[in-house]
Design an enzyme around this catalytic site. Structure first.
Site, mmCIF file in Angstrom:
data_model
loop_
_atom_site.group_PDB
_atom_site.id
_atom_site.type_symbol
_atom_site.label_atom_id
_atom_site.label_comp_id
_atom_site.label_asym_id
_atom_site.label_seq_id
_atom_site.Cartn_x
_atom_site.Cartn_y
_atom_site.Cartn_z
ATOM 1 N N GLN A 1 -4.150 -5.131 -5.852
ATOM 2 C CA GLN A 1 -3.193 -4.175 -5.939
ATOM 3 C C GLN A 1 -2.450 -3.957 -4.604
ATOM 4 O O GLN A 1 -1.160 -3.632 -4.558
ATOM 5 C CB GLN A 1 -3.653 -2.931 -6.186
ATOM 6 C CG GLN A 1 -4.343 -2.948 -7.492
ATOM 7 C CD GLN A 1 -4.898 -1.564 -7.894
ATOM 8 O OE1 GLN A 1 -6.112 -1.421 -8.386
ATOM 9 N NE2 GLN A 1 -4.008 -0.563 -7.600
ATOM 10 N N ARG B 1 -6.587 5.972 -10.760
ATOM 11 C CA ARG B 1 -5.531 6.569 -11.232
ATOM 12 C C ARG B 1 -5.151 7.926 -10.967
ATOM 13 O O ARG B 1 -5.020 8.859 -11.697
ATOM 14 C CB ARG B 1 -5.520 6.433 -12.824
ATOM 15 C CG ARG B 1 -4.279 6.418 -13.709
ATOM 16 C CD ARG B 1 -4.124 6.034 -15.071
ATOM 17 N NE ARG B 1 -2.868 6.009 -15.380
ATOM 18 C CZ ARG B 1 -2.372 5.189 -16.345
ATOM 19 N NH1 ARG B 1 -3.241 4.506 -17.271
ATOM 20 N NH2 ARG B 1 -0.912 5.034 -17.254
ATOM 21 N N CYS B 2 -5.260 8.044 -9.623
ATOM 22 C CA CYS B 2 -4.870 9.503 -8.793
ATOM 23 C C CYS B 2 -4.661 9.216 -7.596
ATOM 24 O O CYS B 2 -4.901 8.055 -6.980
ATOM 25 C CB CYS B 2 -6.108 10.334 -9.081
ATOM 26 S SG CYS B 2 -7.341 10.405 -7.757
ATOM 27 N N GLU C 1 -0.188 8.657 -12.546
ATOM 28 C CA GLU C 1 -1.442 9.138 -12.273
ATOM 29 C C GLU C 1 -1.563 10.528 -12.886
ATOM 30 O O GLU C 1 -2.578 11.049 -13.364
ATOM 31 C CB GLU C 1 -1.619 9.359 -10.640
ATOM 32 C CG GLU C 1 -1.072 8.327 -9.912
ATOM 33 C CD GLU C 1 -2.125 6.862 -9.941
ATOM 34 O OE1 GLU C 1 -3.006 7.010 -10.947
ATOM 35 O OE2 GLU C 1 -1.820 6.217 -9.065
#
Length: 783
Positions: A220, A367-368, A737
């Protein structure tokens, strides 16, 4: 309905995703698709023990096995000064164990062979003599004075990693002393895992003739991986080429640098041929980086009418064997201090203690945005408990305590400056859309019949978009992001960015941003990411930073090009630059109707007919350092029914109303929200990675760590409000997110609401049916 990509002014339109035709037809190109001549395969031997001394490793049988070319141990790496590598949190992590192992599934040895099957067979032949040591699998036990010291390599002989604080302790304590109402709750956010569809892997290829290393990797953040690899290996960074091909999901799991990447690189350097390493699913879940595992205690001081006064939070964070959370250096607990959420507290004090245990390391931003999910879950749970104690409707309590829209930019008691929002409008829209009053009436009727129905609300505020560079860095590298845009003479555009998508739709959304700024269609713009030899340096995609940072860079880079284009247009129109007007599609001359040139005309002139003294070409690079973070928010409402015979919770309805600022592509936003809600649903009801007292991972694969199917997943309803970010170049805030951040609390609040007549105030996630059934049995109401 998706619109065609040839439309001009595409911003805010549901343009069909440019990457989909390739991906849905199986034409994507992932790391495991990379096949190079003479390539070998790597298999890693992992520890069955959570804590043990390594007495001896016998590799002789493996070395004699068919096809085996190399066997490596931690001691071999130590001789090359490669036994340890830096984590993104500033700790050190063993590449392969030397001396002792610190968690089950830790890397102990590696085999390189002609085929993957040969490598796996030979790995079984390696004999490791372990001396088991006392295990510390509980973070509170790890802090006990007599706890075994896990990290013998550290100068500080303690399992305590850090203590971090935010807010004003004295002011908070004073308000608590005076408050007529105080509620307190212990809340655990369990250890979970991103579990991307594609596990981690790499192909490392050292070319001695060119003196260059090429690493194909599931990353990523390709540039960060290149920098860390240079730091570990000693290779000059310009001799390292990192390529991140298509990535099959990341969710924070593919931000860290894993041991397999380093070992594959060492093997390629030693053997002079490419070496491939691809994780198994068990390796991914049990050894790659986890998320959450926060043990939190929150207290709210309030008046009897429900007005909140102060918030006090104490947290113990289980980081596993190494502090490998990908948090910015100044924020060891991430952005957890956003825990005051959407509410106007007069004061708050937050403290977090990080702890080593005999578990796999991690703490990634699943995902935050750096521990924001934990913060949002905590405040939304405790606000519901306050409402229950005061016998207030949870919607009424929230409306009473929201930060008002006229208070923005809002300075929170823990130091954040919220950019914009209208929380009241968002919640009221959600209440209207869901039919809240009618649902409460239905609930009262069902309760009278002994049925269990619950309604849960979550009104969260998130903080995303790291930088700004003066506050945020990873391993010392400031957190900005970048875009490079180049016009071809024929008017088509190639744009390269420093982030890397894993399914978010960057090839479409960034094309829309650039096309909007330059008067083109999205089809005219090609987006490239993931190649460190061509893309400008960037910090990557995670923590919902792509649109807030790289999106800003793309817009400002396009505007920089447009300024040069204005000069060329003035030359073509034979007028002064001040007489050139840009209408979003073309340049025209003031007072001269009918005289206009398109950006494509300008692009051709940039290579054929530039003004005297001007450098030819039409391209620019922009490194964007945002002045502040952005603060998406939302109001989520869940409606559940509980079966008294089994404890099964059925999510009947779920509505998500999001404010992510100006929307680039509403169809992609919808997809992001659906995906995030599904992950939040899984976390609330089915996901946990528990460990027993001996440090054994009890959910190391998809038989035990559950992922929802389409049959399990509820039907999602969505809506939006819009308060643009005032400092962002296109007013966007980010959305990837938000649904994972806001939804767990809505689910849990709904279940607790259904059970509240029984006196239930809290249930820790995941809410398995047996937990609910046990509560019902205790109250004698199971069927």
């Amino acid at each position: 309905m998706a619109l065609r990509q040839t439309e001009l002014r595409p911003m805010g339109k549901p343009i069909g995703r440019k990457e989909d035709p390739r991906l849905i037809r199986g034409k994507g190109h992932y790391v495991d698709d990379v096949m190079l001549p003479n390539m070998l395969y790597l298999c890693i031997v992992r520890s069955p023990y959570a804590h043990a001394r390594i007495r001896r490793i016998d590799t002789s049988a493996a070395l004699a096995a068919p096809g085996v070319k190399l066997v490596l141990t931690g001691e071999d790496l130590a001789e090359m000064n490669l036994a340890w590598m830096p984590t993104l949190a500033g700790d050190q992590q063993m590449v392969m164990a030397t001396g002792k192992v610190l968690f089950q599934y830790q890397e102990v040895a590696a085999v390189v062979a002609e085929t993957r099957a040969q490598a796996e067979d030979a790995a079984q032949l390696i004999e490791v003599d372990y001396e088991p040591l006392p295990v510390v699998a509980d973070p509170f036990q790890a802090l006990a004075p007599d706890a075994p010291i896990l990290r013998e390599d550290k100068e500080k002989k303690s399992n305590h990693i850090f203590h971090w604080e935010a807010g004003d302790r004295e002011e908070t304590e004073a308000l608590f002393r005076e408050a007529p109402v105080v509620v307190k709750q212990n809340v655990r956010f369990p250890r979970v895992h991103p579990a991307p569809l594609e596990p981690c892997g790499c192909v490392s290829d050292w070319d001695a003739a060119r003196n260059k290393l090429t690493l194909y990797v599931t990353s990523q953040a390709p540039h960060v991986h290149r920098t860390v690899l240079a730091m570990v290996s000693g290779l000059p960074e310009h001799q390292i080429h990192v390529i991140s091909p298509d990535v099959g999901g990341g969710f924070g799991n593919k931000v860290p640098v894993y041991s397999g990447y380093v070992v594959a690189t060492v093997a390629s350097l030693k053997l002079g041929v490419p070496v491939k390493w691809i994780e198994t699913r068990t390796e991914n879940i049990a050894s790659s980086h986890f998320a959450r595992d926060y043990h939190m205690t929150a207290e709210i001081a309030a008046r009897e009418d429900g007005t909140v006064l102060a918030l006090r939070v104490k947290t113990v964070a289980d980081h596993g064997a190494f502090d490998a959370a990908a948090d910015p250096s100044k924020f060891p607990a991430g952005l957890f201090s956003i825990v005051t959420g959407s509410y106007d507290f007069k004061a708050a004090f937050v403290e977090v203690d990080g702890v080593y245990t005999n578990k796999a390391p991690g703490g990634v931003a699943y995902r935050c945005s750096f521990r924001v999910t934990e913060a949002a879950y905590l405040i939304e749970r405790v606000m519901d408990i306050l409402a229950q104690r005061l016998k207030m409707d949870p919607a009424e309590l929230r409306l009473k305590n929201f930060i008002r829209k006229e208070q923005f930019p809002y300075h929170s008691p823990t130091g954040w400056v919220y950019d914009s929002g209208d929380y009241e409008k968002t919640l009221k829209l959600a209440l209207e859309r869901i039919g809240y009053e009618e649902l409460r009436k239905e609930q009262a009727e069902k309760r009278a019949r002994g049925e269990l129905m619950g309604i849960g609300i979550s009104t969260f505020t998130e903080v995303v978009g790291a930088g700004p560079a003066h506050q945020f860095d990873i391993v010392g590298i400031k957190m900005f992001d970048s875009a490079q845009i180049r016009f071809h003479p024929t008017g088509k555009v190639i744009a390269r960015l420093g982030v890397r998508h894993q399914g978010q739709g960057h090839e479409t959304t960034f094309a829309q941003i650039i096309a909007e700024e330059l008067g083109l269609s999205a089809d005219d713009v090609l987006i490239e990411e993931g190649d460190t030899d061509t893309a400008p340096y960037g910090l990557g995609t995670y923590a919902s930073r792509s649109t807030p940072t790289a999106g800003g860079a793309a817009a400002l880079c396009a505007r920089r090009i447009r300024e040069k284009a204005r000069k060329i247009a003035a030359h073509l129109l034979e007028v002064g630059e001040d007489d050139v007007v840009w209408d979003g599609v073309a340049f025209s001359a003031k007072g001269l109707p009918g005289r206009a040139v398109s950006m494509k005309d300008v692009a051709f002139a940039a290579y054929t007919n530039v003004p005297e003294g001007m450098e030819p070409g039409l391209e620019a690079t922009y490194y964007y350092n945002p002045p502040n973070l952005t603060f998406p928010n939302g109001a989520y409402i869940a409606v559940v029914d509980i079966d008294k015979g089994t404890g099964t919770v059925k999510v009947r309805r779920f509505l998500a109303v999001d404010d992510c600022g100006n929307v680039i592509n509403p169809m992609i936003v919808e997809g992001q929200v659906h995906g995030g809600l599904t992950e939040g649903f899984a976390i609330a009801f089915m996901q946990d990675i528990p460990y027993d007292a001996d440090g054994n991972c009890l959910a190391p694969n998809l038989m035990d760590y559950l992922v929802p199917t389409s049959v399990d997943t509820p039907r999602w309803e969505t809506d939006r409000t819009v308060t643009p970010s005032p400092h962002h170049p296109i007013g966007a805030k980010g959305v990837g997110e938000s649904p994972n951040v806001g939804s767990p609390a809505a689910f849990v609040n709904a279940v607790v609401d259904a059970l509240s007549p029984l006196g239930v105030e809290h249930i820790d996630m995941p809410i398995f049916p047996w937990k609910v059934w046990n509560i019902l049995r205790e109250h004698g109401i199971t069927e």
